[in-house]
Design a protein around this motif. Structure first.
Motif, PDB file in Angstrom:
ATOM      1  N   ASP A  73       0.856  -1.187   0.000  1.00 57.06           N
ATOM      2  CA  ASP A  73       0.000   0.000   0.000  1.00 57.06           C
ATOM      3  C   ASP A  73       0.891   1.235   0.000  1.00 57.06           C
ATOM      4  O   ASP A  73       2.125   1.141   0.068  1.00 57.06           O
ATOM      5  N   GLU A 129     -13.240  10.035  -4.139  1.00 55.68           N
ATOM      6  CA  GLU A 129     -13.204   8.568  -4.124  1.00 55.68           C
ATOM      7  C   GLU A 129     -13.843   7.990  -5.382  1.00 55.68           C
ATOM      8  O   GLU A 129     -13.298   7.087  -6.020  1.00 55.68           O
ATOM      9  N   HIS A 190      -2.130   0.160  -8.001  1.00 62.20           N
ATOM     10  CA  HIS A 190      -3.038  -0.344  -6.954  1.00 62.20           C
ATOM     11  C   HIS A 190      -2.915   0.516  -5.697  1.00 62.20           C
ATOM     12  O   HIS A 190      -3.926   0.905  -5.095  1.00 62.20           O
ATOM     13  N   TRP A 193      -4.394   4.256  -6.211  1.00 64.66           N
ATOM     14  CA  TRP A 193      -5.858   4.363  -6.359  1.00 64.66           C
ATOM     15  C   TRP A 193      -6.579   3.929  -5.100  1.00 64.66           C
ATOM     16  O   TRP A 193      -7.757   4.248  -4.916  1.00 64.66           O
ATOM     17  N   GLU A 194      -5.891   3.244  -4.198  1.00 71.38           N
ATOM     18  CA  GLU A 194      -6.473   2.909  -2.898  1.00 71.38           C
ATOM     19  C   GLU A 194      -6.263   4.036  -1.880  1.00 71.38           C
ATOM     20  O   GLU A 194      -6.924   4.081  -0.845  1.00 71.38           O
TER      21      GLU A 194
END
Length: 266
Positions: A73, A129, A190, A193-194
């Protein structure tokens, strides 16, 4: 001419590769876009050589840095870079992030509010979001190597479209970066965008400069950034799409130098 040197710094998960040029004063750290590496900053570093210490770091999964496992992350990337910065003995610094680098740079600026002197971002995905989800759907996964090599042309055609016109050397370098970062590209996208980027950016306390190429995907977002951050500096660069560090080098360097000088003089 001042030399740009290559080196590695150890972190717990492996080694992070970086480019470095010497100078006096507060260092500037550079964080690159996907799927490139620190090579995108070579022209900028040559223009700025000797002005201050400059470090351009390869994100894990890109360039010559280590390959992370799984799906990191955004805080994993932040922590790897913070460990690298500490191990390089850098106490305070300015940050310039480009596209994917903006997300990592902002996390560092929030994490180390007392050490980051200014945050300068180019190509800022200042999205809600829902907007993040929709934009993320447009980003196709990295092409998977196949027996016939079709993925090579798929990747080439994607990379070609990132530049305003065909530049053999730039497209070639970006293409090499994309082939090296097949896993790194998917991991980094990933992670960003999280990330709740608008929330994180709202937590910064250092002076903030947002810029964009005039024809960048995110150029239209500068107006909203200015509304939400009235004290922030904003600027439109030339028509370089994602390649401002390479194609609008002089303008980019001028703006960064002016901003850093103002911050240090305040």
């Amino acid at each position: 001419m001042k030399k740009i040197k290559k080196a590695y710094v150890d972190v717990g998960n492996g080694q992070i590769h970086y480019l470095h040029s010497k100078g006096q004063g507060i260092p500037l750290l550079l964080f690159h876009r996907t799927p490139a590496s620190s090579v995108i900053f070579k022209k900028m570093m040559k223009r700025m050589a000797g002005s201050r210490p400059i470090y351009a770091l390869d994100t894990p999964g890109f360039g010559a840095s280590f390959n992370p496992g799984g799906m990191p992350d955004i805080k994993d990337y932040r922590d790897w870079f913070c460990e690298a910065i500490d191990n390089l003995g850098i106490s305070s610094f300015h940050i310039y992030g480009h596209h994917t680098g903006t997300h990592i740079a902002t996390e560092i600026a929030v994490h180390w509010k007392n050490r980051v002197k200014s945050l300068m971002l180019n190509g800022v995905a200042y999205l809600s979001e829902n907007e993040r989800v929709e934009f993320g759907k447009k980003i196709l996964p990295a092409a998977t190597p196949d027996e016939e090599g079709k993925y090579l042309m798929e990747t080439w055609n994607i990379i070609k479209g990132l530049f305003p016109s065909f530049d053999r050397d730039l497209v070639h370098l970006e293409f090499i970066g994309a082939l090296r970062a097949i896993d790194g590209r998917n991991q980094a996208f990933h992670a960003i965008w999280e990330q709740e980027f608008k929330k994180v950016l709202g937590e910064i306390e250092c002076p903030f400069f947002a810029m964009s190429a005039a024809n960048d995907f995110f150029a239209v977002l500068l107006e909203q950034i200015k509304k939400d951050f009235p004290s922030a500096r904003t600027a439109l660069l030339g028509n370089a799409i994602v390649a401002s560090p390479e194609l609008d080098t002089n303008n980019t360097v001028r703006l960064l130098n002016e901003f850093m000088t103002e911050v240090e003089s305040a």
